[in-house]
Write an enzyme that holds these catalytic residues in place. Structure first.
Site, mmCIF file in Angstrom:
data_model
loop_
_atom_site.group_PDB
_atom_site.id
_atom_site.type_symbol
_atom_site.label_atom_id
_atom_site.label_comp_id
_atom_site.label_asym_id
_atom_site.label_seq_id
_atom_site.Cartn_x
_atom_site.Cartn_y
_atom_site.Cartn_z
ATOM 1 N N ARG A 132 -11.704 -30.904 -3.457
ATOM 2 C CA ARG A 132 -10.801 -30.728 -2.299
ATOM 3 C C ARG A 132 -9.740 -29.655 -2.530
ATOM 4 O O ARG A 132 -8.695 -29.641 -1.892
ATOM 5 C CB ARG A 132 -10.102 -32.039 -1.921
ATOM 6 C CG ARG A 132 -11.060 -33.104 -1.482
ATOM 7 C CD ARG A 132 -10.374 -34.144 -0.597
ATOM 8 N NE ARG A 132 -11.267 -35.257 -0.398
ATOM 9 C CZ ARG A 132 -11.289 -36.323 -1.180
ATOM 10 N NH1 ARG A 132 -10.435 -36.424 -2.179
ATOM 11 N NH2 ARG A 132 -12.145 -37.287 -0.954
ATOM 12 N N LYS B 171 -8.817 -15.644 4.123
ATOM 13 C CA LYS B 171 -10.060 -16.027 4.823
ATOM 14 C C LYS B 171 -11.202 -15.866 3.840
ATOM 15 O O LYS B 171 -11.458 -14.753 3.364
ATOM 16 C CB LYS B 171 -10.332 -15.054 5.964
ATOM 17 C CG LYS B 171 -9.603 -15.298 7.229
ATOM 18 C CD LYS B 171 -10.383 -14.547 8.301
ATOM 19 C CE LYS B 171 -9.542 -14.003 9.391
ATOM 20 N NZ LYS B 171 -10.301 -13.043 10.206
ATOM 21 N N GLU C 141 -12.435 0.681 5.478
ATOM 22 C CA GLU C 141 -11.354 -0.264 5.799
ATOM 23 C C GLU C 141 -10.007 0.450 5.810
ATOM 24 O O GLU C 141 -9.108 0.105 6.575
ATOM 25 C CB GLU C 141 -11.329 -1.433 4.799
ATOM 26 C CG GLU C 141 -12.593 -2.291 4.782
ATOM 27 C CD GLU C 141 -12.802 -3.141 6.044
ATOM 28 O OE1 GLU C 141 -11.924 -3.165 6.941
ATOM 29 O OE2 GLU C 141 -13.865 -3.780 6.138
ATOM 30 N N LYS D 260 -2.067 -4.784 5.390
ATOM 31 C CA LYS D 260 -2.837 -5.980 5.755
ATOM 32 C C LYS D 260 -1.996 -7.238 5.544
ATOM 33 O O LYS D 260 -2.007 -8.158 6.361
ATOM 34 C CB LYS D 260 -4.137 -6.056 4.956
ATOM 35 C CG LYS D 260 -4.860 -7.363 5.260
ATOM 36 C CD LYS D 260 -6.309 -7.391 4.983
ATOM 37 C CE LYS D 260 -6.874 -8.752 5.381
ATOM 38 N NZ LYS D 260 -8.240 -8.951 5.023
ATOM 39 N N GLU E 50 -4.730 -16.177 12.854
ATOM 40 C CA GLU E 50 -5.416 -15.304 13.813
ATOM 41 C C GLU E 50 -5.334 -15.771 15.261
ATOM 42 O O GLU E 50 -6.340 -15.941 15.929
ATOM 43 C CB GLU E 50 -6.879 -15.104 13.378
ATOM 44 C CG GLU E 50 -7.465 -13.841 14.000
ATOM 45 C CD GLU E 50 -8.770 -13.397 13.384
ATOM 46 O OE1 GLU E 50 -8.821 -13.177 12.169
ATOM 47 O OE2 GLU E 50 -9.747 -13.268 14.139
ATOM 48 N N ARG F 192 -3.460 -10.525 14.162
ATOM 49 C CA ARG F 192 -4.411 -10.447 13.047
ATOM 50 C C ARG F 192 -5.795 -10.017 13.534
ATOM 51 O O ARG F 192 -6.575 -9.440 12.797
ATOM 52 C CB ARG F 192 -4.483 -11.791 12.295
ATOM 53 C CG ARG F 192 -5.373 -11.704 11.075
ATOM 54 C CD ARG F 192 -5.300 -12.877 10.127
ATOM 55 N NE ARG F 192 -6.171 -12.591 8.997
ATOM 56 C CZ ARG F 192 -6.294 -13.325 7.926
ATOM 57 N NH1 ARG F 192 -5.589 -14.420 7.796
ATOM 58 N NH2 ARG F 192 -7.119 -12.981 6.955
ATOM 59 N N ASN G 74 -9.952 -6.789 13.046
ATOM 60 C CA ASN G 74 -11.391 -6.818 13.347
ATOM 61 C C ASN G 74 -11.868 -5.530 14.011
ATOM 62 O O ASN G 74 -13.013 -5.461 14.477
ATOM 63 C CB ASN G 74 -11.714 -8.002 14.274
ATOM 64 C CG ASN G 74 -11.464 -9.326 13.580
ATOM 65 O OD1 ASN G 74 -11.825 -9.500 12.424
ATOM 66 N ND2 ASN G 74 -10.821 -10.255 14.270
ATOM 67 N N HIS H 229 -15.376 -4.393 13.697
ATOM 68 C CA HIS H 229 -16.137 -5.453 13.033
ATOM 69 C C HIS H 229 -17.030 -6.263 13.973
ATOM 70 O O HIS H 229 -17.932 -6.946 13.516
ATOM 71 C CB HIS H 229 -15.198 -6.402 12.282
ATOM 72 C CG HIS H 229 -14.720 -5.827 10.983
ATOM 73 N ND1 HIS H 229 -13.989 -4.653 10.921
ATOM 74 C CD2 HIS H 229 -14.868 -6.241 9.697
ATOM 75 C CE1 HIS H 229 -13.709 -4.394 9.652
ATOM 76 N NE2 HIS H 229 -14.232 -5.331 8.889
ATOM 77 N N HIS I 41 -20.381 -6.266 12.345
ATOM 78 C CA HIS I 41 -20.993 -7.450 11.736
ATOM 79 C C HIS I 41 -22.381 -7.712 12.312
ATOM 80 O O HIS I 41 -23.281 -8.146 11.600
ATOM 81 C CB HIS I 41 -20.101 -8.677 11.936
ATOM 82 C CG HIS I 41 -19.018 -8.766 10.890
ATOM 83 N ND1 HIS I 41 -17.968 -9.645 10.988
ATOM 84 C CD2 HIS I 41 -18.836 -8.092 9.735
ATOM 85 C CE1 HIS I 41 -17.185 -9.500 9.930
ATOM 86 N NE2 HIS I 41 -17.686 -8.567 9.157
ATOM 87 N N HIS J 95 -21.372 -2.664 4.279
ATOM 88 C CA HIS J 95 -20.336 -3.115 5.217
ATOM 89 C C HIS J 95 -19.582 -1.928 5.832
ATOM 90 O O HIS J 95 -19.373 -1.866 7.050
ATOM 91 C CB HIS J 95 -19.363 -4.041 4.486
ATOM 92 C CG HIS J 95 -18.260 -4.555 5.343
ATOM 93 N ND1 HIS J 95 -18.471 -5.438 6.380
ATOM 94 C CD2 HIS J 95 -16.922 -4.291 5.355
ATOM 95 C CE1 HIS J 95 -17.318 -5.706 6.977
ATOM 96 N NE2 HIS J 95 -16.364 -5.015 6.378
HETATM 97 N N1 GLY Z 1 -10.218 -12.565 2.658
HETATM 98 C C1 GLY Z 1 -10.185 -11.626 3.693
HETATM 99 C C2 GLY Z 1 -9.251 -11.965 4.773
HETATM 100 O O1 GLY Z 1 -8.561 -12.962 4.732
HETATM 101 O O2 GLY Z 1 -9.156 -11.230 5.756
#
Ligand code: GLY
Length: 343
Positions: free
Chosen positions: A109, A131, A173, A215, A225, A229, A233, A236, A240, A250
């Site tokens: 956990r 993320k 990026e 970032k 998000e 945030r 993207n 993306h 993606h 990528h």
């Molecule tokens: N680990 C990538 C992000 O949080 O955007």
């Protein structure tokens, strides 16, 4: 360790160590209660870093960013008898940091974790923001969580052996950040070329810090998000969709996605600088157009996490340095994307 910057996020803080020496990792993670997670390429290239740390070495590549790999990592953690007091450290690019952060979030956990990014993409993007997750079939990052790492250790000497294609990947990026938030950085990219950053350690270090902090600021203001945030993207959504369809790197996929987003912006926001964006992408070795199966891409794109029932939140540009999020009805978006492919 010197140069520590503690960055507060809403749920936890993260210590950033810029201009650090990765061989001093033990100061942040005790050798007897830490597992390093890496891939075969990084392990072979940076042997000294791993020493006698417990290490899990994975096959390289996005294909491995799936639940079966997570299960095998968990089994190895159990073999090491890792408990809740242990730390996981992802050493590698985006695939490794994504999987390490995800496992760290679910193993017992949740255990402590940090990253040593070894690619440009890892340093300016993937290791920041919390993320972390995995792909499901052709759907990228469909399963995961948002949980901040405890530390990030930046050692740009690790980039010395980075292959050319990985530099190019990461620059996508960087260009994305410049497009959505940083017009002066876009100019800097126009004035230089990739080899300038590869040759000049100070220039590179400043570029990485500038991107990491750009970032970070966006994430700090909107960790979960709900708003700005989403700007990250840019490129993306379509990127993606075509990345896993054609197994594109990528950076290549999002470069095509950014060009498409510029095309949409010209139609929807009056954006008039597509040519400048295309020129910079091209200069850094990135593709700006591809003849892909638009129907198939649309089927995948429709499943994007940014979609609501009837529309999609798409990131467009008002001008260079000013990204905006626009809700576009799905049928209108489909026609514009098909037009982009057909042009
Ligand atoms: N680990 C990538 C992000 O949080 O955007």
């Amino acid at each position: 360790m010197k140069n520590k910057r503690t960055i507060p996020f809403s749920t936890a803080s993260c210590d950033y160590y810029f201009d650090a020496d990765a061989t001093r990792l033990e100061e942040l993670a005790p050798r007897d209660r830490t597992v390093l997670i890496t891939d075969e390429h990084v392990f072979a290239k940076h042997q000294a870093l791993f020493g006698d740390f417990n290490t899990i070495v994975l096959k390289p590549g996005e294909e491995g960013k799936v639940q079966a790999t997570i299960d095998s990592i968990i089994e190895q953690l159990l073999d090491f008898e890792a408990d809740r007091t242990w730390t996981l450290v992802g050493v590698g690019g985006g695939v490794i940091t994504d999987m390490t952060g995800y496992v760290a979030g679910i193993y017992m956990r949740g255990v402590r974790f940090g990253f040593i990014p070894t690619s440009i993409l890892g340093m300016v993007d993937a290791c920041i923001g919390g993320k972390n997750g995995i792909d499901v079939g052709i759907y990228k990052n469909m399963v995961g969580l948002i949980r901040q790492p405890n530390f990030l250790l930046y050692d740009i000497s690790l980039l010395k052996s980075l292959p050319e294609d990985q530099w190019i990947n990461g620059m996508a990026e960087v260009i994305k950040h410049a497009c959505i938030k940083d017009a002066p950085m876009f100019k800097l990219l126009e004035e230089h070329k990739l080899s300038d950053f590869r040759k000049d350690k100070d220039l590179l270090s400043k570029l990485i810090k500038r991107n990491a902090m750009l970032k970070t600021k966006v994430v700090q203001e909107d960790e979960f998000e709900k708003g700005d945030r989403k700007l990250l993207n840019f490129g993306h959504t379509l990127g993606h969709a075509i990345e896993n369809m054609y197994e594109l790197p990528h950076g290549h996929a999002i470069s095509i996605g950014m060009t498409a987003a510029c095309y949409l912006s010209a139609r929807l926001t009056g954006f008039a600088e597509t040519e400048r964006v295309v020129k910079v992408l091209d200069k850094y070795g990135l593709p700006t157009y591809a003849d892909f199966d638009a129907e198939k891409a649309w089927e995948i794109l429709k499943m994007d996490k940014k979609r609501t029932t009837q529309s999609m939140n798409y990131v467009l540009l008002n001008k260079i340095g000013k990204g905006v999020i626009q809700s576009i009805p799905l049928d209108g978006l489909q026609s514009l994307l098909f037009e982009f492919v057909a042009q």
